[in-house]
Design a protein around this motif. Structure first.
Motif, PDB file in Angstrom:
ATOM      1  N   HIS A  35      24.702  22.356  11.907  1.00 48.15           N
ATOM      2  CA  HIS A  35      24.484  22.691  13.326  1.00 48.15           C
ATOM      3  C   HIS A  35      23.774  21.636  13.605  1.00 48.15           C
ATOM      4  N   ILE A  36      23.104  21.354  12.845  1.00 43.87           N
ATOM      5  CA  ILE A  36      22.248  19.764  13.541  1.00 43.87           C
ATOM      6  C   ILE A  36      23.047  18.333  13.730  1.00 43.87           C
ATOM      7  N   GLY A  37      24.269  18.357  13.033  1.00 45.91           N
ATOM      8  CA  GLY A  37      24.903  17.264  13.299  1.00 45.91           C
ATOM      9  C   GLY A  37      24.371  16.523  11.495  1.00 45.91           C
ATOM     10  N   ILE A  38      24.424  17.097  10.744  1.00 49.95           N
ATOM     11  CA  ILE A  38      24.341  16.646   9.382  1.00 49.95           C
ATOM     12  C   ILE A  38      25.075  17.586   8.470  1.00 49.95           C
ATOM     13  N   LYS A  39      26.204  15.675   7.806  1.00 49.18           N
ATOM     14  CA  LYS A  39      27.687  16.608   6.651  1.00 49.18           C
ATOM     15  C   LYS A  39      27.072  15.959   5.702  1.00 49.18           C
ATOM     16  N   VAL A  40      27.675  17.225   4.525  1.00 45.72           N
ATOM     17  CA  VAL A  40      27.249  17.785   3.705  1.00 45.72           C
ATOM     18  C   VAL A  40      29.361  17.820   2.879  1.00 45.72           C
ATOM     19  N   THR A  41      28.585  16.125   2.052  1.00 44.47           N
ATOM     20  CA  THR A  41      30.624  16.575   0.704  1.00 44.47           C
ATOM     21  C   THR A  41      30.253  16.254  -1.011  1.00 44.47           C
ATOM     22  N   ASN A  42      30.654  17.327  -1.162  1.00 47.14           N
ATOM     23  CA  ASN A  42      30.472  17.395  -3.088  1.00 47.14           C
ATOM     24  C   ASN A  42      32.155  16.196  -3.584  1.00 47.14           C
ATOM     25  N   ILE A  43      31.513  15.135  -3.496  1.00 44.68           N
ATOM     26  CA  ILE A  43      32.926  14.367  -4.123  1.00 44.68           C
ATOM     27  C   ILE A  43      32.677  14.676  -5.539  1.00 44.68           C
ATOM     28  N   GLU A  44      34.606  15.225  -5.416  1.00 45.78           N
ATOM     29  CA  GLU A  44      33.882  15.775  -7.138  1.00 45.78           C
ATOM     30  C   GLU A  44      35.284  14.922  -8.207  1.00 45.78           C
ATOM     31  N   PRO A  45      35.099  13.354  -8.760  1.00 44.36           N
ATOM     32  CA  PRO A  45      36.201  13.070  -9.518  1.00 44.36           C
ATOM     33  C   PRO A  45      36.566  13.211 -10.551  1.00 44.36           C
ATOM     34  N   GLY A  46      38.178  12.734 -10.935  1.00 44.44           N
ATOM     35  CA  GLY A  46      38.451  13.482 -12.245  1.00 44.44           C
ATOM     36  C   GLY A  46      37.626  12.449 -13.045  1.00 44.44           C
ATOM     37  N   PRO A  47      38.691  11.441 -13.760  1.00 44.85           N
ATOM     38  CA  PRO A  47      38.800  10.213 -14.746  1.00 44.85           C
ATOM     39  C   PRO A  47      38.494   8.991 -13.772  1.00 44.85           C
ATOM     40  N   PHE A  48      37.950   8.339 -13.956  1.00 45.37           N
ATOM     41  CA  PHE A  48      37.692   6.826 -13.308  1.00 45.37           C
ATOM     42  C   PHE A  48      37.562   5.958 -14.177  1.00 45.37           C
ATOM     43  N   ARG A  49      38.236   5.072 -13.964  1.00 41.91           N
ATOM     44  CA  ARG A  49      38.086   3.895 -15.323  1.00 41.91           C
ATOM     45  C   ARG A  49      36.270   3.357 -14.461  1.00 41.91           C
TER      46      ARG A  49
ATOM     47  N   ALA B 179      38.102   6.304  -0.730  1.00 39.67           N
ATOM     48  CA  ALA B 179      38.044   7.973  -0.221  1.00 39.67           C
ATOM     49  C   ALA B 179      36.603   8.100   0.317  1.00 39.67           C
ATOM     50  N   MET B 180      35.684   7.783  -0.151  1.00 37.22           N
ATOM     51  CA  MET B 180      33.968   8.112   0.321  1.00 37.22           C
ATOM     52  C   MET B 180      33.429   7.367   1.680  1.00 37.22           C
ATOM     53  N   TYR B 181      34.053   6.460   2.138  1.00 39.63           N
ATOM     54  CA  TYR B 181      33.912   5.946   2.659  1.00 39.63           C
ATOM     55  C   TYR B 181      34.537   7.105   4.106  1.00 39.63           C
ATOM     56  N   GLU B 182      36.178   6.296   4.161  1.00 40.25           N
ATOM     57  CA  GLU B 182      36.665   7.569   5.188  1.00 40.25           C
ATOM     58  C   GLU B 182      36.239   9.127   4.888  1.00 40.25           C
ATOM     59  N   VAL B 183      35.138   9.194   4.068  1.00 39.80           N
ATOM     60  CA  VAL B 183      35.223  11.244   4.305  1.00 39.80           C
ATOM     61  C   VAL B 183      33.905  10.805   5.488  1.00 39.80           C
ATOM     62  N   THR B 184      33.164   9.884   5.618  1.00 42.45           N
ATOM     63  CA  THR B 184      32.102  10.259   6.136  1.00 42.45           C
ATOM     64  C   THR B 184      31.777   9.149   8.035  1.00 42.45           C
ATOM     65  N   THR B 185      33.705   9.056   8.268  1.00 42.42           N
ATOM     66  CA  THR B 185      33.477   8.648   9.850  1.00 42.42           C
ATOM     67  C   THR B 185      34.840   9.931  10.389  1.00 42.42           C
ATOM     68  N   LEU B 186      34.683  11.333   8.940  1.00 46.27           N
ATOM     69  CA  LEU B 186      35.510  12.365  10.169  1.00 46.27           C
ATOM     70  C   LEU B 186      34.589  12.929  10.767  1.00 46.27           C
ATOM     71  N   GLU B 187      35.240  13.774  11.736  1.00 46.00           N
ATOM     72  CA  GLU B 187      34.205  14.464  12.820  1.00 46.00           C
ATOM     73  C   GLU B 187      33.476  15.539  12.091  1.00 46.00           C
ATOM     74  N   ASN B 188      34.775  15.918  10.900  1.00 41.62           N
ATOM     75  CA  ASN B 188      34.251  17.540  11.070  1.00 41.62           C
ATOM     76  C   ASN B 188      34.776  17.166   9.187  1.00 41.62           C
ATOM     77  N   PRO B 189      33.929  16.634   8.526  1.00 39.38           N
ATOM     78  CA  PRO B 189      34.551  16.319   6.633  1.00 39.38           C
ATOM     79  C   PRO B 189      34.345  17.764   5.924  1.00 39.38           C
ATOM     80  N   PRO B 190      35.260  17.196   4.931  1.00 36.73           N
ATOM     81  CA  PRO B 190      35.009  18.701   3.995  1.00 36.73           C
ATOM     82  C   PRO B 190      33.497  19.001   3.005  1.00 36.73           C
ATOM     83  N   VAL B 191      33.209  19.798   2.719  1.00 40.10           N
ATOM     84  CA  VAL B 191      32.236  20.237   1.974  1.00 40.10           C
ATOM     85  C   VAL B 191      32.884  19.257   0.520  1.00 40.10           C
ATOM     86  N   HIS B 192      34.259  19.898  -0.080  1.00 32.23           N
ATOM     87  CA  HIS B 192      34.535  19.242  -1.372  1.00 32.23           C
ATOM     88  C   HIS B 192      35.163  18.329  -1.224  1.00 32.23           C
TER      89      HIS B 192
END
Length: 285
Positions: free
Chosen positions: A169-183, A229-242
């Motif tokens: 409600h104060i404009g701070i957006k939190v997203t949990n980034i959940e990677p699978g197997p990455f190199r 994708a991580m960068y892109e999510v910070t540009t969204l007006e309503n990013p997902p929590v997951h």
């Protein structure tokens, strides 16, 4: 608007290092944390004008306090925090030492909370900001041989969900980034393997640990695509929590949701009727 200021932990290698590159490509400022002084100049060489390397250990509050003073003095704002620093401890729960369990949670959970507490005063003042917690698909589903790591990531998932509810409600957006197997180095030098000596865990914990070790360096996930994708999510007006990352993560989430629903429905007859009935409540009143 002035250039966004990012604080990214764990920038020696992997996601952190690649994300720094993406951030400066967009003309934004990246403060990246490393563990050793000799790594600072190497990180800053990516772009000396936009990258600031600092030595920070998420287990040591004094180094976090130094980061606060740096941000206050040089930038006066903080727009994005990326809680990327962390590692995985592998081994059967029974055979993981108390010391290793404490360390796993101190880095992966308490260290992230320390960084969140660093960021929130800046973001509350601005009434804006993004916090990305790099959790894992292992924060949504338990696997043999990584139980303590699972626990740390499950904890961070819950903290991220609650923080989102507290600050959205104060404009701070939190997203949990959940990677699978990455190199990345996660299953290699960044991991701690606690080998099992108990025969009963051979076909569960040990088998999965061996599978993780064998796939290291050959994972399907592309770290560069992940950080974009991580960068892109910070540009969204309503990013997902997951935000799961990669095909294996989405496949595992789908399986987990189906299994969870099936199990809940199957045993509803045991768990559901444990409230007081209306008649019992009336008698109690």
């Amino acid at each position: 608007m002035s250039k966004r200021v990012w604080l990214i932990t764990g920038c020696s290698t992997g996601f952190g290092r690649e994300l720094v590159k993406v951030v400066v490509e967009q003309g934004e400022i990246a403060i990246g944390t490393v563990r050793k002084h000799e790594q600072v100049s190497e990180l800053e060489s990516i772009n000396p004008e936009l990258v600031k390397g600092i030595v920070l250990d998420v287990q040591k509050q004094d180094t976090i306090d130094q980061a606060v003073r740096l941000i206050e003095k040089e930038y006066g704002r903080l727009d994005v925090l990326v809680n990327n620093a962390g590692y995985g401890t592998l081994g059967p729960i029974e055979e993981t030492s108390e010391e290793e369990m404490q360390r796993q949670f101190d880095v992966n959970v308490f260290g992230c909370v320390r960084m969140i507490k660093l960021a929130l005063p800046f973001m509350r003042k601005q009434r804006s900001g993004n916090i990305l917690n790099i959790t894992s698909i292992a924060g949504l589903n338990g696997f043999p041989g990584v139980g303590i790591y699972n626990g740390s990531k499950f904890a961070l998932e819950g903290i991220g969900e609650a923080l989102s509810a507290e600050t959205k409600h104060i404009g701070i957006k939190v997203t949990n980034i959940e990677p699978g197997p990455f190199r990345t180095d996660w299953a290699g030098r960044s991991a701690t393997y606690n080998e099992s000596a108990i025969e009963e865990y051979k076909e569960t914990a040990t088998k999965n640990m061996e599978s993780i070790r064998e796939v290291s360096g050959n994972q399907i996930g592309d770290p560069v695509k992940a950080v974009k994708a991580m960068y892109e999510v910070t540009t969204l007006e309503n990013p997902p929590v997951h935000l799961p990352l990669g095909g294996p993560a989405y496949k595992r989430v789908a399986i987990r949701l189906e299994e969870f629903k099936e199990e809940i429905d199957k045993f509803r007859h045991l768990g559901r009727p444990t409230d007081y009935t209306e008649e019992e409540l009336e008698r109690m009143d």
